[in-house]
Design a protein around this motif. Structure first.
Motif, mmCIF file in Angstrom:
data_model
loop_
_atom_site.group_PDB
_atom_site.id
_atom_site.type_symbol
_atom_site.label_atom_id
_atom_site.label_comp_id
_atom_site.label_asym_id
_atom_site.label_seq_id
_atom_site.Cartn_x
_atom_site.Cartn_y
_atom_site.Cartn_z
ATOM 1 N N THR A 94 -58.777 47.796 -3.871
ATOM 2 C CA THR A 94 -60.000 48.510 -3.501
ATOM 3 C C THR A 94 -60.021 49.876 -4.175
ATOM 4 O O THR A 94 -58.980 50.396 -4.601
ATOM 5 C CB THR A 94 -60.094 48.709 -1.976
ATOM 6 N N GLY A 95 -61.193 50.475 -4.214
ATOM 7 C CA GLY A 95 -61.320 51.821 -4.737
ATOM 8 C C GLY A 95 -60.498 52.814 -3.925
ATOM 9 O O GLY A 95 -59.888 53.729 -4.483
ATOM 10 N N SER A 96 -60.464 52.629 -2.617
ATOM 11 C CA SER A 96 -59.676 53.521 -1.757
ATOM 12 C C SER A 96 -58.191 53.433 -2.091
ATOM 13 O O SER A 96 -57.488 54.452 -2.123
ATOM 14 C CB SER A 96 -59.881 53.176 -0.283
ATOM 15 N N TYR A 97 -57.712 52.227 -2.331
ATOM 16 C CA TYR A 97 -56.310 52.038 -2.708
ATOM 17 C C TYR A 97 -56.016 52.774 -4.017
ATOM 18 O O TYR A 97 -55.003 53.468 -4.132
ATOM 19 C CB TYR A 97 -56.000 50.543 -2.852
ATOM 20 N N LEU A 98 -56.893 52.617 -5.002
ATOM 21 C CA LEU A 98 -56.693 53.281 -6.294
ATOM 22 C C LEU A 98 -56.683 54.792 -6.126
ATOM 23 O O LEU A 98 -55.834 55.487 -6.711
ATOM 24 C CB LEU A 98 -57.778 52.857 -7.282
ATOM 25 N N ALA A 99 -57.612 55.323 -5.338
ATOM 26 C CA ALA A 99 -57.673 56.768 -5.122
ATOM 27 C C ALA A 99 -56.382 57.277 -4.486
ATOM 28 O O ALA A 99 -55.836 58.306 -4.901
ATOM 29 C CB ALA A 99 -58.876 57.119 -4.248
ATOM 30 N N GLU A 100 -55.879 56.528 -3.520
ATOM 31 C CA GLU A 100 -54.635 56.923 -2.854
ATOM 32 C C GLU A 100 -53.448 56.870 -3.821
ATOM 33 O O GLU A 100 -52.672 57.822 -3.911
ATOM 34 C CB GLU A 100 -54.371 56.002 -1.663
ATOM 35 N N LYS A 101 -53.318 55.780 -4.552
ATOM 36 C CA LYS A 101 -52.183 55.618 -5.464
ATOM 37 C C LYS A 101 -52.224 56.608 -6.619
ATOM 38 O O LYS A 101 -51.179 57.069 -7.084
ATOM 39 C CB LYS A 101 -52.124 54.190 -6.017
ATOM 40 N N GLU A 154 -34.056 47.443 -6.713
ATOM 41 C CA GLU A 154 -33.416 48.595 -6.057
ATOM 42 C C GLU A 154 -33.775 49.886 -6.786
ATOM 43 O O GLU A 154 -34.095 50.899 -6.142
ATOM 44 C CB GLU A 154 -31.896 48.405 -6.030
ATOM 45 N N ILE A 155 -33.753 49.880 -8.102
ATOM 46 C CA ILE A 155 -34.135 51.064 -8.868
ATOM 47 C C ILE A 155 -35.576 51.436 -8.575
ATOM 48 O O ILE A 155 -35.905 52.603 -8.339
ATOM 49 C CB ILE A 155 -33.910 50.836 -10.376
ATOM 50 N N ARG A 156 -36.459 50.444 -8.554
ATOM 51 C CA ARG A 156 -37.870 50.696 -8.259
ATOM 52 C C ARG A 156 -38.038 51.301 -6.869
ATOM 53 O O ARG A 156 -38.730 52.302 -6.685
ATOM 54 C CB ARG A 156 -38.674 49.397 -8.372
ATOM 55 N N SER A 157 -37.374 50.723 -5.874
ATOM 56 C CA SER A 157 -37.479 51.213 -4.499
ATOM 57 C C SER A 157 -36.956 52.637 -4.370
ATOM 58 O O SER A 157 -37.585 53.482 -3.725
ATOM 59 C CB SER A 157 -36.702 50.301 -3.546
ATOM 60 N N GLU A 158 -35.818 52.903 -4.981
ATOM 61 C CA GLU A 158 -35.242 54.250 -4.924
ATOM 62 C C GLU A 158 -36.121 55.259 -5.658
ATOM 63 O O GLU A 158 -36.287 56.388 -5.211
ATOM 64 C CB GLU A 158 -33.823 54.262 -5.490
ATOM 65 N N ILE A 162 -39.383 55.107 -6.059
ATOM 66 C CA ILE A 162 -40.556 55.354 -5.208
ATOM 67 C C ILE A 162 -40.181 56.297 -4.067
ATOM 68 O O ILE A 162 -40.902 57.255 -3.774
ATOM 69 C CB ILE A 162 -41.140 54.028 -4.664
ATOM 70 N N ARG A 163 -39.045 56.047 -3.445
ATOM 71 C CA ARG A 163 -38.587 56.896 -2.347
ATOM 72 C C ARG A 163 -38.386 58.343 -2.830
ATOM 73 O O ARG A 163 -38.794 59.293 -2.159
ATOM 74 C CB ARG A 163 -37.273 56.323 -1.768
ATOM 75 N N GLU A 164 -37.758 58.502 -3.975
ATOM 76 C CA GLU A 164 -37.520 59.856 -4.517
ATOM 77 C C GLU A 164 -38.831 60.560 -4.858
ATOM 78 O O GLU A 164 -38.973 61.758 -4.630
ATOM 79 C CB GLU A 164 -36.614 59.784 -5.750
ATOM 80 N N MET A 165 -39.781 59.813 -5.424
ATOM 81 C CA MET A 165 -41.081 60.408 -5.766
ATOM 82 C C MET A 165 -41.804 60.852 -4.497
ATOM 83 O O MET A 165 -42.453 61.902 -4.480
ATOM 84 C CB MET A 165 -41.936 59.429 -6.555
ATOM 85 N N GLU A 166 -41.718 60.074 -3.427
ATOM 86 C CA GLU A 166 -42.344 60.443 -2.159
ATOM 87 C C GLU A 166 -41.677 61.657 -1.548
ATOM 88 O O GLU A 166 -42.330 62.500 -0.939
ATOM 89 C CB GLU A 166 -42.336 59.272 -1.195
ATOM 90 N N ASN A 167 -40.361 61.775 -1.723
ATOM 91 C CA ASN A 167 -39.627 62.934 -1.186
ATOM 92 C C ASN A 167 -39.992 64.218 -1.920
ATOM 93 O O ASN A 167 -39.885 65.298 -1.356
ATOM 94 C CB ASN A 167 -38.111 62.712 -1.287
ATOM 95 N N GLU A 168 -40.421 64.101 -3.173
ATOM 96 C CA GLU A 168 -40.780 65.288 -3.954
ATOM 97 C C GLU A 168 -42.154 65.826 -3.598
ATOM 98 O O GLU A 168 -42.499 66.929 -3.988
ATOM 99 C CB GLU A 168 -40.722 64.967 -5.458
ATOM 100 N N LYS A 169 -42.961 65.045 -2.882
ATOM 101 C CA LYS A 169 -44.322 65.489 -2.524
ATOM 102 C C LYS A 169 -44.285 66.612 -1.526
ATOM 103 O O LYS A 169 -43.479 66.772 -0.712
ATOM 104 C CB LYS A 169 -45.129 64.316 -1.964
#
Length: 145
Positions: free
Chosen positions: A48-55, A132-136, A138-145
């Motif tokens: 959806t457009g909302s999903y794209l805007a969020e991501k 595992e690399i992908r998950s980690e 993503i987790r690290e990118m979220e922690n940097e926000k």
């Protein structure tokens, strides 16, 4: 073998391949920004457009403008949800799918060669490591926000 450089080299080659796809002399005249949208839409069921805007961390209005452009260019189609008539999904058009099939041929051949060289257990381990690399990541990118 250095895992970081191996991953960077892989992404580098994939990026170059996408740039080549958009500049390969065919009639597919597309910007890199549009190609990135198509990649995201193509990889997201019920996008959806909302999903794209969020991501993408951009406004819904900006996404709507881009989606309208992609729809006008025949690269994306909009479909109304059957469950909730207020919701519209976007997906790549059949024209875009044809280009993705062409783009995917080299990757499919590479995967076949890897399957010939490595047994199923080795491939499963490789896939688990990548997940595992992908998950980690993503987790690290979220922690940097």
């Amino acid at each position: 073998m250095d895992i970081k450089n191996t991953i960077k080299n892989y992404f580098h080659e994939m990026t170059l391949n996408e740039l080549h796809l958009m500049n390969d002399g065919t009639d597919w005249d597309i910007s890199y920004n549009s190609l990135l949208y198509l990649d995201l839409i193509n990889m997201t069921p019920n996008c959806t457009g909302s999903y794209l805007a969020e991501k993408l961390n951009i406004s819904k209005a900006a996404v709507t403008l881009k989606l309208n452009e992609l729809i006008k260019d025949g690269l994306v189609v909009k479909k109304q949800s059957e469950e909730d008539r207020r919701v519209f999904y976007v997906e790549v058009s059949s024209e875009s799918e044809d280009y993705y099939k062409q783009y995917g041929k080299a990757l499919n051949r590479a995967i076949l060669k890897v399957k010939e060289k490595y047994d199923e257990k080795e491939i499963q381990i490789f896939c688990a490591i990548l997940d595992e690399i992908r998950s980690e990541y993503i987790r690290e990118m979220e922690n940097e926000k």
